[in-house]
Write a protein that holds these residues in place. Structure first.
Motif, PDB file in Angstrom:
ATOM      1  N   SER A 197       0.838  -1.207   0.000  1.00 30.42           N
ATOM      2  CA  SER A 197       0.000   0.000   0.000  1.00 30.42           C
ATOM      3  C   SER A 197       0.866   1.247   0.000  1.00 30.42           C
ATOM      4  O   SER A 197       0.585   2.226  -0.717  1.00 30.42           O
ATOM      5  CB  SER A 197      -0.914   0.003   1.231  1.00 30.42           C
ATOM      6  N   ARG A 198       1.930   1.217   0.773  1.00 34.01           N
ATOM      7  CA  ARG A 198       2.837   2.378   0.820  1.00 34.01           C
ATOM      8  C   ARG A 198       3.559   2.568  -0.509  1.00 34.01           C
ATOM      9  O   ARG A 198       3.740   3.707  -0.977  1.00 34.01           O
ATOM     10  CB  ARG A 198       3.833   2.217   1.966  1.00 34.01           C
ATOM     11  N   LEU A 199       3.972   1.480  -1.125  1.00 34.72           N
ATOM     12  CA  LEU A 199       4.643   1.593  -2.422  1.00 34.72           C
ATOM     13  C   LEU A 199       3.693   2.133  -3.488  1.00 34.72           C
ATOM     14  O   LEU A 199       4.082   2.954  -4.322  1.00 34.72           O
ATOM     15  CB  LEU A 199       5.186   0.226  -2.844  1.00 34.72           C
ATOM     16  N   ARG A 200       2.455   1.681  -3.461  1.00 34.73           N
ATOM     17  CA  ARG A 200       1.479   2.201  -4.431  1.00 34.73           C
ATOM     18  C   ARG A 200       1.241   3.694  -4.214  1.00 34.73           C
ATOM     19  O   ARG A 200       1.125   4.456  -5.185  1.00 34.73           O
ATOM     20  CB  ARG A 200       0.172   1.422  -4.331  1.00 34.73           C
ATOM     21  N   ARG A 201       1.148   4.111  -2.947  1.00 32.36           N
ATOM     22  CA  ARG A 201       0.966   5.549  -2.674  1.00 32.36           C
ATOM     23  C   ARG A 201       2.170   6.357  -3.153  1.00 32.36           C
ATOM     24  O   ARG A 201       2.031   7.529  -3.525  1.00 32.36           O
ATOM     25  CB  ARG A 201       0.739   5.780  -1.177  1.00 32.36           C
ATOM     26  N   ALA A 202       3.339   5.729  -3.141  1.00 31.23           N
ATOM     27  CA  ALA A 202       4.546   6.408  -3.634  1.00 31.23           C
ATOM     28  C   ALA A 202       4.611   6.419  -5.150  1.00 31.23           C
ATOM     29  O   ALA A 202       5.513   7.021  -5.733  1.00 31.23           O
ATOM     30  CB  ALA A 202       5.793   5.715  -3.070  1.00 31.23           C
ATOM     31  N   GLY A 203       3.656   5.742  -5.809  1.00 32.22           N
ATOM     32  CA  GLY A 203       3.609   5.755  -7.265  1.00 32.22           C
ATOM     33  C   GLY A 203       4.343   4.614  -7.935  1.00 32.22           C
ATOM     34  O   GLY A 203       4.456   4.580  -9.166  1.00 32.22           O
ATOM     35  N   ALA A 204       4.858   3.648  -7.153  1.00 30.94           N
ATOM     36  CA  ALA A 204       5.596   2.534  -7.740  1.00 30.94           C
ATOM     37  C   ALA A 204       4.668   1.633  -8.540  1.00 30.94           C
ATOM     38  O   ALA A 204       3.475   1.518  -8.250  1.00 30.94           O
ATOM     39  CB  ALA A 204       6.291   1.722  -6.646  1.00 30.94           C
ATOM     40  N   VAL A 205       5.227   0.970  -9.544  1.00 26.47           N
ATOM     41  CA  VAL A 205       4.498   0.015 -10.380  1.00 26.47           C
ATOM     42  C   VAL A 205       4.848  -1.389  -9.902  1.00 26.47           C
ATOM     43  O   VAL A 205       6.029  -1.754  -9.850  1.00 26.47           O
ATOM     44  CB  VAL A 205       4.891   0.171 -11.865  1.00 26.47           C
ATOM     45  N   VAL A 206       3.841  -2.169  -9.532  1.00 27.48           N
ATOM     46  CA  VAL A 206       4.088  -3.555  -9.113  1.00 27.48           C
ATOM     47  C   VAL A 206       4.298  -4.396 -10.370  1.00 27.48           C
ATOM     48  O   VAL A 206       3.361  -4.684 -11.106  1.00 27.48           O
ATOM     49  CB  VAL A 206       2.921  -4.101  -8.265  1.00 27.48           C
ATOM     50  N   LEU A 207       5.545  -4.788 -10.596  1.00 26.69           N
ATOM     51  CA  LEU A 207       5.924  -5.492 -11.819  1.00 26.69           C
ATOM     52  C   LEU A 207       5.582  -6.983 -11.754  1.00 26.69           C
ATOM     53  O   LEU A 207       5.286  -7.602 -12.782  1.00 26.69           O
ATOM     54  CB  LEU A 207       7.426  -5.320 -12.070  1.00 26.69           C
ATOM     55  N   GLY A 208       5.622  -7.552 -10.554  1.00 25.60           N
ATOM     56  CA  GLY A 208       5.329  -8.974 -10.426  1.00 25.60           C
ATOM     57  C   GLY A 208       5.854  -9.520  -9.120  1.00 25.60           C
ATOM     58  O   GLY A 208       6.187  -8.773  -8.194  1.00 25.60           O
ATOM     59  N   LYS A 209       5.935 -10.864  -9.057  1.00 24.37           N
ATOM     60  CA  LYS A 209       6.381 -11.553  -7.845  1.00 24.37           C
ATOM     61  C   LYS A 209       7.676 -12.311  -8.132  1.00 24.37           C
ATOM     62  O   LYS A 209       7.825 -12.988  -9.157  1.00 24.37           O
ATOM     63  CB  LYS A 209       5.313 -12.538  -7.363  1.00 24.37           C
ATOM     64  N   ALA A 210       8.599 -12.204  -7.184  1.00 20.59           N
ATOM     65  CA  ALA A 210       9.898 -12.861  -7.306  1.00 20.59           C
ATOM     66  C   ALA A 210       9.860 -14.248  -6.684  1.00 20.59           C
ATOM     67  O   ALA A 210       9.159 -14.500  -5.701  1.00 20.59           O
ATOM     68  CB  ALA A 210      10.979 -12.012  -6.636  1.00 20.59           C
ATOM     69  N   ASN A 211      10.637 -15.146  -7.249  1.00 19.12           N
ATOM     70  CA  ASN A 211      10.766 -16.492  -6.722  1.00 19.12           C
ATOM     71  C   ASN A 211      11.397 -16.451  -5.324  1.00 19.12           C
ATOM     72  O   ASN A 211      12.032 -15.462  -4.941  1.00 19.12           O
ATOM     73  CB  ASN A 211      11.635 -17.333  -7.654  1.00 19.12           C
ATOM     74  N   MET A 212      11.203 -17.509  -4.578  1.00 20.72           N
ATOM     75  CA  MET A 212      11.706 -17.562  -3.201  1.00 20.72           C
ATOM     76  C   MET A 212      11.841 -19.020  -2.792  1.00 20.72           C
ATOM     77  O   MET A 212      11.262 -19.911  -3.414  1.00 20.72           O
ATOM     78  CB  MET A 212      10.735 -16.856  -2.255  1.00 20.72           C
ATOM     79  N   GLU A 213      12.625 -19.267  -1.773  1.00 20.90           N
ATOM     80  CA  GLU A 213      12.599 -20.594  -1.185  1.00 20.90           C
ATOM     81  C   GLU A 213      11.193 -20.836  -0.654  1.00 20.90           C
ATOM     82  O   GLU A 213      10.653 -20.025   0.098  1.00 20.90           O
ATOM     83  CB  GLU A 213      13.615 -20.718  -0.053  1.00 20.90           C
ATOM     84  N   GLU A 214      10.602 -21.945  -1.065  1.00 22.07           N
ATOM     85  CA  GLU A 214       9.199 -22.187  -0.741  1.00 22.07           C
ATOM     86  C   GLU A 214       8.936 -22.092   0.765  1.00 22.07           C
ATOM     87  O   GLU A 214       9.694 -22.605   1.579  1.00 22.07           O
ATOM     88  CB  GLU A 214       8.787 -23.573  -1.257  1.00 22.07           C
ATOM     89  N   TRP A 215       7.823 -21.397   1.101  1.00 21.57           N
ATOM     90  CA  TRP A 215       7.432 -21.158   2.495  1.00 21.57           C
ATOM     91  C   TRP A 215       8.584 -20.531   3.284  1.00 21.57           C
ATOM     92  O   TRP A 215       8.753 -20.786   4.477  1.00 21.57           O
ATOM     93  CB  TRP A 215       6.945 -22.450   3.158  1.00 21.57           C
ATOM     94  N   ALA A 216       9.375 -19.682   2.602  1.00 16.25           N
ATOM     95  CA  ALA A 216      10.477 -18.953   3.249  1.00 16.25           C
ATOM     96  C   ALA A 216      11.428 -19.896   3.988  1.00 16.25           C
ATOM     97  O   ALA A 216      11.954 -19.588   5.043  1.00 16.25           O
ATOM     98  CB  ALA A 216       9.942 -17.880   4.192  1.00 16.25           C
TER      99      ALA A 216
END
Length: 511
Positions: free
Chosen positions: A137-156
């Motif tokens: 929400s804060r990034l959107r208010r700052a005007g950032a564009v959500v490009l997508g989701k990054a891969n991660m070790e599953e379940w952190a």
């Protein structure tokens, strides 16, 4: 694999240069905003550049799980806002510098939009968060564009003891962009790889115990693990409310600090933690601490037990040179310090974490899952059942789910868990906290994520900065860690160190 690399190199040359000669590879936030301002770049062009780069590199690196089909529309809106405002969107502050900028989010950071939030697991595919995560929400208010989701070790990396070293069922095996066979570390694997390989302007990761600092170090980028509560954890797939934190992963300290400025602050949905940490947020933000003389007068501790590299190795030589450079910049470097009970703190099987974390995880995850819409799973028990029903996709035989099973066997925060948490707090107070206060230290430094468990149990911050490359080309970093709320000091030191060493180079994609 070697035959692929010449074609990859040629493709990168084409991808690096976009419209009007703007060079995307390694572009900083300041450079991007300069391009926006002088008309050589638009947000739409920038998003297209990154989407092309992801298409070109992701089959090799597996850094991105999913791109946002709405990213170009968000970028077009940012361009329209910029045209209407005649530059007012570039006013002072983090909001200005992130406006129209594409950002990749780790796949455990919730978004209420067309992209999934799955922690890398097929078990959560199709689930819908009730709202954006607080940091989103804060990034959107700052005007950032959500490009997508990054891969991660599953379940952190909280599913099994062996871990997955950058693998998830949805994203596959992520690869280190410097040496493809080297460990990319985790769990913010894809965020670190994407930042390093210029697949996004900036990225966001999460950390419970080393999950920002480790992959950032091994992929030669900057990672900031904030004081717990400085950034909201609301809407993020959880592990532990005591230790979870959200932070930026970028190519430079400057960019990471601008993102940090955008995402810190109070959130009613994570009220207790964000209220407690709000006292640490400086008036005027964190960018004011980007000082080239930031090492001057600092007292930096070097704890024993971490820099155990043999004489003549690249790491031994480079770290000694870095200590000398910090001394030349006016820092007092104090070596041979002892953190009390260090061996106990580093032993996660016997320090109390194996009792506290599974119970915290079950409670936190069940609460998160119960708040989702259209979720295939509603509890940890159902996640376990899903994995049992999909053993091939979830690599159940190879990886298992021992931590899940142990967590499901817990019954809340009882006397045993409270005693374990109390013990962890005491280890922190008698260990690093006591050491830093007695020696009046501004930071302690360690290689890569070696200090992560010590910082994790106390909810303390760290910043890692690229420090060098091994004889085989694998990156390593230097981490600055401190007490809760020490971000201003850590930023000063990390930025000054970055400026005097200038270590980082673009990925080499060595086979």
């Amino acid at each position: 694999m070697p035959r692929l690399l010449p074609a990859l190199a040629a493709a990168l040359v084409l991808l690096a240069t976009g419209a009007n000669g703007f060079r995307i590879e390694e572009a900083s936030l300041a450079t991007i905003q300069q391009g926006f301002g002088n008309g050589s770049l638009t947000s739409v062009q920038l998003v297209r550049f990154y989407l092309d780069r992801i298409r070109g590199l992701n089959p090799l690196l597996h850094a991105v799980i999913e791109v946002n089909p709405d990213a170009l529309r968000q970028a077009a809106r940012a361009d329209a806002e910029r045209r209407r405002s005649s530059g007012r969107y570039l006013a002072a502050g983090a909001g200005g510098i992130l406006h129209g900028v594409p950002i990749l989010l780790k796949d455990n950071i919730g978004t209420r939009d067309a992209i999934n939030t799955t922690a890398g697991s097929f078990a959560l595919l199709g689930s819908v968060p009730p709202r954006d995560a607080g940091v989103v929400s804060r990034l959107r208010r700052a005007g950032a564009v959500v490009l997508g989701k990054a891969n991660m070790e599953e379940w952190a990396n909280f599913r099994s003891l062996p871990g997955t070293d950058g693998w998830s069922a949805r994203g596959g095996q992520a690869r280190n962009p410097y040496v493809l066979t080297a460990s990319p570390c985790g769990s913010s694997t894809g965020s670190s790889i994407a930042a390093a390989a210029s697949m996004a302007a900036v990225t966001l990761g999460t950390e419970t115990d080393g999950s920002i600092i480790c992959p950032a170090s091994l992929n030669s980028v900057v990672g900031i693990k904030p004081t717990v509560g400085l950034t909201s954890r609301a809407g993020v797939v959880p592990i532990s409310p005591r230790q979870d934190t959200i932070g930026p992963i970028c190519r430079t300290v400057t960019d990471a600090v601008h993102v940090l400025d955008a995402i810190v602050g109070y959130d009613a949905l994570d009220a207790a933690a964000t209220v407690a940490a709000s006292k640490y947020i400086p008036h005027g933000g964190y960018a004011q601490f980007l000082k080239k003389g930031g090492l001057q007068g600092k007292r930096i501790g070097v704890p024993n037990g971490f820099f155990n590299y043999a004489n003549g190795t690249v790491q031994h030589t480079v770290y000694q040179q870095h200590f000398y450079r910090m001394w030349l910049q006016g820092a007092t470097v104090i070596e041979n310090l002892e953190i009390e009970n260090l061996s106990v703190i580093l032993d996660s099987l016997n320090n109390g974490e194996q009792i506290a974390l599974p119970a915290e995880f079950k409670l936190s995850l069940n609460s998160y899952l119960s708040d989702l819409s259209n979720s295939p799973v509603r509890s940890l028990a159902e996640v376990i059942d899903f994995n049992n029903a999909h053993p091939v996709e979830e690599k159940l035989k190879e990886i298992g789910q021992l931590i899940f099973l142990a967590a499901e066997n817990t019954t809340g925060i009882g006397a045993m868990e409270k005693a374990a948490i109390s013990g962890l707090n005491k280890l922190s107070a008698d260990g690093l906290e006591k050491l830093m206060k007695e020696h009046e230290l501004d930071a302690v430094v360690t290689p890569d994520s070696a200090l992560a468990p010590v910082l994790a149990i106390g909810g303390m911050p760290a910043i890692t900065v690229p420090a060098g490359y091994s004889s085989s080309g694998v990156p390593f970093g230097l981490s600055f860690g401190g007490l809760r709320g020490y971000e201003p000091r850590l930023i000063e030191m990390a930025y000054a160190f970055e400026q005097i060493t200038n270590v980082r180079k673009a990925p080499t994609f060595l086979p």
